[in-house]
Design an enzyme around this catalytic site. Structure first.
Site, PDB file in Angstrom:
ATOM      1  N   ASP A 139      19.347  68.068  31.910  1.00 39.92           N
ATOM      2  CA  ASP A 139      20.212  67.134  31.188  1.00 39.92           C
ATOM      3  C   ASP A 139      21.096  66.347  32.161  1.00 39.92           C
ATOM      4  O   ASP A 139      21.415  66.832  33.247  1.00 39.92           O
ATOM      5  CB  ASP A 139      21.082  67.930  30.205  1.00 39.92           C
ATOM      6  CG  ASP A 139      21.652  67.043  29.112  1.00 39.92           C
ATOM      7  OD1 ASP A 139      21.247  65.866  29.016  1.00 39.92           O
ATOM      8  OD2 ASP A 139      22.514  67.528  28.355  1.00 39.92           O
ATOM      9  N   LEU A 170       2.521  79.460  41.520  1.00 40.93           N
ATOM     10  CA  LEU A 170       3.609  79.142  40.586  1.00 40.93           C
ATOM     11  C   LEU A 170       2.985  78.457  39.375  1.00 40.93           C
ATOM     12  O   LEU A 170       2.140  77.584  39.534  1.00 40.93           O
ATOM     13  CB  LEU A 170       4.600  78.188  41.274  1.00 40.93           C
ATOM     14  CG  LEU A 170       5.660  77.516  40.400  1.00 40.93           C
ATOM     15  CD1 LEU A 170       6.689  78.529  39.897  1.00 40.93           C
ATOM     16  CD2 LEU A 170       6.386  76.408  41.175  1.00 40.93           C
ATOM     17  N   HIS A 229      16.307  58.706  34.638  1.00 44.19           N
ATOM     18  CA  HIS A 229      15.072  59.479  34.409  1.00 44.19           C
ATOM     19  C   HIS A 229      14.147  59.387  35.629  1.00 44.19           C
ATOM     20  O   HIS A 229      13.519  60.372  36.019  1.00 44.19           O
ATOM     21  CB  HIS A 229      14.347  58.977  33.158  1.00 44.19           C
ATOM     22  CG  HIS A 229      15.140  59.169  31.894  1.00 44.19           C
ATOM     23  ND1 HIS A 229      15.777  60.354  31.592  1.00 44.19           N
ATOM     24  CD2 HIS A 229      15.410  58.336  30.857  1.00 44.19           C
ATOM     25  CE1 HIS A 229      16.400  60.232  30.421  1.00 44.19           C
ATOM     26  NE2 HIS A 229      16.197  59.019  29.958  1.00 44.19           N
TER      27      HIS A 229
HETATM   28  C1  FPP Z   1      17.972  64.534  29.482  1.00 39.07           C
HETATM   29  O1  FPP Z   1      18.913  63.648  30.051  1.00 39.07           O
HETATM   30  C2  FPP Z   1      16.647  64.279  30.031  1.00 39.07           C
HETATM   31  C3  FPP Z   1      15.546  63.936  29.303  1.00 39.07           C
HETATM   32  C4  FPP Z   1      15.546  63.780  27.841  1.00 39.07           C
HETATM   33  C5  FPP Z   1      14.254  63.644  29.945  1.00 39.07           C
HETATM   34  C6  FPP Z   1      13.898  64.500  31.116  1.00 39.07           C
HETATM   35  C7  FPP Z   1      12.897  63.778  31.910  1.00 39.07           C
HETATM   36  C8  FPP Z   1      12.833  63.763  33.250  1.00 39.07           C
HETATM   37  C9  FPP Z   1      13.672  64.590  34.134  1.00 39.07           C
HETATM   38  C10 FPP Z   1      11.886  62.865  33.952  1.00 39.07           C
HETATM   39  C11 FPP Z   1      10.446  63.073  33.690  1.00 39.07           C
HETATM   40  C12 FPP Z   1       9.978  64.471  33.843  1.00 39.07           C
HETATM   41  C13 FPP Z   1       8.710  64.811  34.115  1.00 39.07           C
HETATM   42  C14 FPP Z   1       8.320  66.233  34.060  1.00 39.07           C
HETATM   43  C15 FPP Z   1       7.689  63.818  34.458  1.00 39.07           C
HETATM   44  P1  FPP Z   1      19.695  62.661  29.090  1.00 39.07           P
HETATM   45  O2  FPP Z   1      18.951  61.383  29.024  1.00 39.07           O
HETATM   46  O3  FPP Z   1      19.903  63.317  27.762  1.00 39.07           O
HETATM   47  O4  FPP Z   1      21.036  62.485  29.847  1.00 39.07           O
HETATM   48  P2  FPP Z   1      22.490  62.254  29.200  1.00 39.07           P
HETATM   49  O5  FPP Z   1      22.825  63.515  28.440  1.00 39.07           O
HETATM   50  O6  FPP Z   1      23.351  62.052  30.383  1.00 39.07           O
HETATM   51  O7  FPP Z   1      22.390  61.052  28.319  1.00 39.07           O
END
Ligand code: FPP
Length: 252
Positions: free
Chosen positions: A24, A135, A41
């Site tokens: 997050d 892994l 992201h």
């Molecule tokens: C949460 O941060 C993150 C996500 C919903 C997406 C996670 C995706 C990635 C780390 C990139 C792609 C991953 C792979 C495996 C290819 P948020 O957007 O909710 O952040 P915020 O809480 O600060 O708004």
């Protein structure tokens, strides 16, 4: 087949065998830098790479990452599309590296909601890495913990229609093999970055006895040092699985 932590006290070592992470804080990381959320992201993908490498070095056997929840479809369409593109690009670019590192990739969730190209890439990447065992990297995509429990129940009843009329015979041992991560022990350590302290419908069943670690660090900043911190915290925990401290001390 791993046995549920509520049925038997699982073996556990000082290095967690299974780490599960809610990644997050990508959006806030970007907003703080006056960048679009999607830039967060993209940086998050680099943190995924670092986490996989660091877990491999440490001898962690299973790493599970929550990449897209069943609730994330509620985000703006543009952000959802960018996340889908990132999954596709990452799969296209990173699979060779996973093969070199001995990493097996598995993806759990309701994959039929994804576009056919992404589904095909997922299946190809899983097949290419199927013989690796150093892994196991599981990506939870369009995943929800409650969905997992329900799909397990549905599949169990489809396989054994005779038990529908005898609910008393349904127990954990019967259900476990149908959960989407039946191949892995339950997580020893759960990490959530970004400062929130909730499970957000992640591995609802499997986290029953997991140690829960929360850090303010935003996911794009998560690196080997942050992972060391989380593991050091885990190593200081007393895992009792329902027993008392005195009982643990008696066992030496
Ligand atoms: C949460 O941060 C993150 C996500 C919903 C997406 C996670 C995706 C990635 C780390 C990139 C792609 C991953 C792979 C495996 C290819 P948020 O957007 O909710 O952040 P915020 O809480 O600060 O708004």
């Amino acid at each position: 087949m791993p046995i549920s932590s509520t049925r038997r006290i699982p073996d556990h070592t000082s290095t967690p065998a299974h780490i599960a992470i809610i990644m997050d804080g990508n959006g806030r990381w970007a907003t703080q830098r006056l960048l679009p959320r999607t830039a967060g992201h993209a940086r998050g993908v680099q943190a995924v790479r670092r986490a996989v490498e660091a877990c491999g070095r440490k001898g962690v056997r299973f790493l599970t990452l929550f990449a897209f929840s069943s609730e994330n479809w509620r985000r703006p369409q543009q952000e959802v599309s960018l996340l889908m593109r990132l999954f596709v690009q990452t799969l296209e670019k990173e699979v060779d590296k996973l093969v070199d590192q001995g990493v097996r990739l598995r993806v759990v969730g309701q994959l039929d909601a994804f576009e056919p190209r992404l589904q095909a890439l997922i299946h190809a990447a899983e097949a290419r890495t199927a013989h690796n065992s150093a892994l196991t990297l599981t990506i939870a995509a369009n995943y929800g913990g409650r969905w997992d429990i329900l799909q397990a129940m549905h599949r169990m009843l489809a396989a054994h229609p005779e038990i529908a009329g005898q609910p008393d015979v349904i127990d954990e041992v019967r259900l476990d093999p149908y959960l989407s991560m039946a191949y892995a022990p339950e997580p020893d350590l759960f990490i959530r970055t970004g400062g929130e302290q909730r499970i957000s419908n992640f591995l609802v069943w499997q986290l029953a006895y997991t140690e829960l670690y929360f850090t303010d660090c935003f996911w794009p900043d998560f690196d080997a040092r942050e992972l060391d911190r989380a593991i050091a915290w885990y190593q200081g925990r007393e895992r009792r699985f329902g027993r008392t401290s005195a009982q643990l001390n008696d066992q030496g």
